[in-house]
Motif scaffolding. Sequence first.
Motif, short mmCIF file in Angstrom:
data_model
loop_
_atom_site.label_atom_id
_atom_site.label_comp_id
_atom_site.label_asym_id
_atom_site.label_seq_id
_atom_site.Cartn_x
_atom_site.Cartn_y
_atom_site.Cartn_z
N SER A 172 -0.32 5.83 -4.53
CA SER A 172 0.92 6.52 -4.90
C SER A 172 1.99 5.50 -5.31
CB SER A 172 1.45 7.34 -3.73
OG SER A 172 0.59 8.40 -3.39
N GLU A 173 2.68 5.79 -6.41
CA GLU A 173 3.82 4.97 -6.81
C GLU A 173 5.06 5.44 -6.05
OE1 GLU A 173 4.35 4.96 -11.01
OE2 GLU A 173 2.42 3.99 -11.41
N VAL A 174 5.79 4.49 -5.46
CA VAL A 174 6.97 4.84 -4.67
C VAL A 174 8.09 3.84 -4.93
CG1 VAL A 174 5.67 5.93 -2.79
CG2 VAL A 174 6.14 3.48 -2.70
N VAL A 176 3.31 -0.95 1.24
CA VAL A 176 3.62 -0.84 -0.19
C VAL A 176 3.53 -2.21 -0.85
CG1 VAL A 176 5.32 -0.10 -1.90
CG2 VAL A 176 5.18 1.08 0.31
N ASP A 177 2.72 -2.33 -1.88
CA ASP A 177 2.63 -3.55 -2.67
C ASP A 177 3.84 -3.60 -3.60
OD1 ASP A 177 2.06 -5.67 -4.32
OD2 ASP A 177 0.10 -4.93 -4.98
N VAL A 178 4.74 -4.57 -3.34
CA VAL A 178 5.94 -4.71 -4.16
C VAL A 178 5.93 -6.00 -4.97
CG1 VAL A 178 7.38 -3.26 -2.67
CG2 VAL A 178 7.20 -5.71 -2.19
N VAL A 236 3.40 0.22 -5.12
CA VAL A 236 2.29 1.15 -4.98
C VAL A 236 1.80 1.12 -3.54
CG1 VAL A 236 -0.07 1.67 -5.70
CG2 VAL A 236 1.59 0.82 -7.38
N ALA A 237 1.58 2.29 -2.95
CA ALA A 237 1.09 2.38 -1.58
C ALA A 237 -0.34 1.85 -1.52
CB ALA A 237 1.15 3.81 -1.08
N THR A 238 -0.55 0.85 -0.65
CA THR A 238 -1.90 0.29 -0.49
C THR A 238 -2.52 0.68 0.84
OG1 THR A 238 -0.97 -1.76 0.42
CG2 THR A 238 -1.36 -1.68 -1.96
N GLY A 239 -1.75 1.29 1.70
CA GLY A 239 -2.26 1.73 2.99
C GLY A 239 -1.41 2.84 3.54
N VAL A 240 -2.03 3.91 4.04
CA VAL A 240 -1.31 5.04 4.61
C VAL A 240 -1.99 5.42 5.92
CG1 VAL A 240 -0.56 7.42 4.28
CG2 VAL A 240 -0.69 5.88 2.30
N ASP A 241 -1.38 5.03 7.04
CA ASP A 241 -1.96 5.29 8.36
C ASP A 241 -1.18 6.40 9.04
OD1 ASP A 241 -3.74 3.22 7.92
OD2 ASP A 241 -2.45 1.72 8.87
#
Length: 259
Positions: A231-233, A205-207, A190-195
Amino acid sequence: MDREHGTASTPSEGDEGTATFEASLTADGVTFDGRDAALLRTVAATGSVSGAASELGRSRARALSRLETLEAAFGDLVERRRGGADGGGSELTPTARALLARFDRLTAALAGTAGATESVLAGRVVDRDGELAVVDTDAGTLRALAVGDPGPNSGERVQVSVRADAVTLHDPAETPSPDATSARNRCTGVATGVDRGDAVVEVRVDVGVNDPLTALVTVDSAERLGLREGSEVVASFKATATRAVGTAADADDSSEAGQ
């Protein structure tokens, strides 16, 4: 047949706390490194092995011995001329210049790797397939180039690293099958930060491990994926873009076992 390849030394903490790498080329069991490159360059600059040895603070005998060792593995590197109107001297062969060019390309590539953001995951090697190590991590099983000579073997603890610019992000519903791509390392998160920058977006991404996996994607890709926090990726990356480096933990375990 001689086999030649480029390697990087185990990352170490430099004065500023950044990872440092040492480039080397290996053929027939002989390693060509920065000191050898300096010797060849100084021979070219001074026109003689004696002059190069003096300039580098080495003995002439030691310099000649090292050149003989290198030439046995890599081919003729220095052409030595005796006497004559110009008093003789030495110059590099085309083989030596090609070797230096390869070394420079490897050094530049490693410098780029060291300067890029890297994600590091802890794991343990469960199998070796030639130069590739199969590593169990908390984020899943990954394949990575085993760094070192001969590199970590089955059962050894390692740190697996991958550059942010080598990671590709996918929508989970549109992720290609493993057989359809060479990027077979997969981590779901899951995306934890988008810069967002002007052209590039850094995504964390938290994996399922302590530190997030970092990826660099274009703004267009980020918009197409609808990337935002939460977002799930699926993150994918090639084994050849991933490095497995042995850790000191195994050495500590061996030491404790011997007490």
